[in-house]
Design a protein around this motif. Structure first.
Motif, PDB file in Angstrom:
ATOM      1  N   CYS A   8       0.848  -1.196   0.000  1.00  0.00           N
ATOM      2  CA  CYS A   8       0.000   0.000   0.000  1.00  0.00           C
ATOM      3  C   CYS A   8       0.882   1.245   0.000  1.00  0.00           C
ATOM      4  O   CYS A   8       2.110   1.161   0.113  1.00  0.00           O
ATOM      5  N   GLU A  34      -7.880  -3.576  -0.710  1.00  0.00           N
ATOM      6  CA  GLU A  34      -7.668  -2.719   0.455  1.00  0.00           C
ATOM      7  C   GLU A  34      -6.575  -3.290   1.345  1.00  0.00           C
ATOM      8  O   GLU A  34      -6.518  -4.505   1.571  1.00  0.00           O
ATOM      9  N   CYS A  35      -5.728  -2.418   1.859  1.00  0.00           N
ATOM     10  CA  CYS A  35      -4.688  -2.831   2.796  1.00  0.00           C
ATOM     11  C   CYS A  35      -5.345  -3.272   4.106  1.00  0.00           C
ATOM     12  O   CYS A  35      -6.146  -2.532   4.677  1.00  0.00           O
ATOM     13  N   SER A  40      -6.055   1.444   3.306  1.00  0.00           N
ATOM     14  CA  SER A  40      -5.765   2.243   2.112  1.00  0.00           C
ATOM     15  C   SER A  40      -6.176   1.470   0.858  1.00  0.00           C
ATOM     16  O   SER A  40      -5.997   0.257   0.775  1.00  0.00           O
ATOM     17  N   HIS A  41      -6.724   2.180  -0.109  1.00  0.00           N
ATOM     18  CA  HIS A  41      -7.086   1.576  -1.393  1.00  0.00           C
ATOM     19  C   HIS A  41      -6.019   1.873  -2.446  1.00  0.00           C
ATOM     20  O   HIS A  41      -6.143   1.440  -3.588  1.00  0.00           O
ATOM     21  N   SER A  42      -4.983   2.593  -2.055  1.00  0.00           N
ATOM     22  CA  SER A  42      -3.871   2.875  -2.962  1.00  0.00           C
ATOM     23  C   SER A  42      -2.866   1.730  -2.819  1.00  0.00           C
ATOM     24  O   SER A  42      -1.945   1.780  -2.013  1.00  0.00           O
ATOM     25  N   VAL A  43      -3.100   0.680  -3.608  1.00  0.00           N
ATOM     26  CA  VAL A  43      -2.346  -0.566  -3.493  1.00  0.00           C
ATOM     27  C   VAL A  43      -1.720  -0.894  -4.841  1.00  0.00           C
ATOM     28  O   VAL A  43      -2.327  -0.688  -5.876  1.00  0.00           O
TER      29      VAL A  43
END
Length: 146
Positions: A8, A34-35, A40-43
């Protein structure tokens, strides 16, 4: 099934299983990956090393009392057998041949072979779906198709 090591934006590393490379891409695009540590969805995919098996038996095969594990191992054997029986083995020309098929410069067919981590990364970044094969129980000779 394919297992990815994921990272992430906060550098939390975790792994997740997906039905295919396309499944991961679709879920990530929709913000569904999701982390588990920070949500976090920025993976993104982390660099993965191939599984290398030595002479020592893996602990995965040493526990026949786990029915789910046995089922997964059998499914992996069946996937590999299907690929070996129905796809063309192209050896170390895999990246070149996969790109040619994707670009329409070669016959559209299933292939398998070897590729370096950089070649796999380049193919994936260019939208060409690739996935590692489950490891073979024992090496079998393969006839390369050119």
């Amino acid at each position: 099934m394919i297992r990815y090591n994921l990272l992430c934006e906060h550098e939390h590393e975790f792994e997740a299983w997906f039905g295919s490379s396309d499944d991961y891409d679709a879920q990530a695009k929709r913000g569904l990956v999701e982390c588990p540590f920070c949500a976090s969805h920025s993976v993104r995919k982390a660099i993965m090393a191939p599984a290398v098996h030595g002479a020592k038996k893996s602990s995965l095969t040493d526990t026949p009392d786990n029915p789910a594990q046995t089922m997964v191992m059998e499914a992996m054997k069946q996937v590999r057998a299907h690929v070996e029986e129905n796809f063309d083995y192209v050896g170390d020309s895999f990246a070149k041949e996969a790109r040619a098929i994707h670009d329409g410069d070669a016959e559209n067919r299933g292939i398998y072979g070897e590729a370096s981590p950089k070649e796999v990364r380049d193919l994936t970044e260019d939208g060409i779906a690739v996935a590692p094969l489950p490891p073979a129980a024992s090496p079998r000779p393969r006839k390369q198709v050119n």
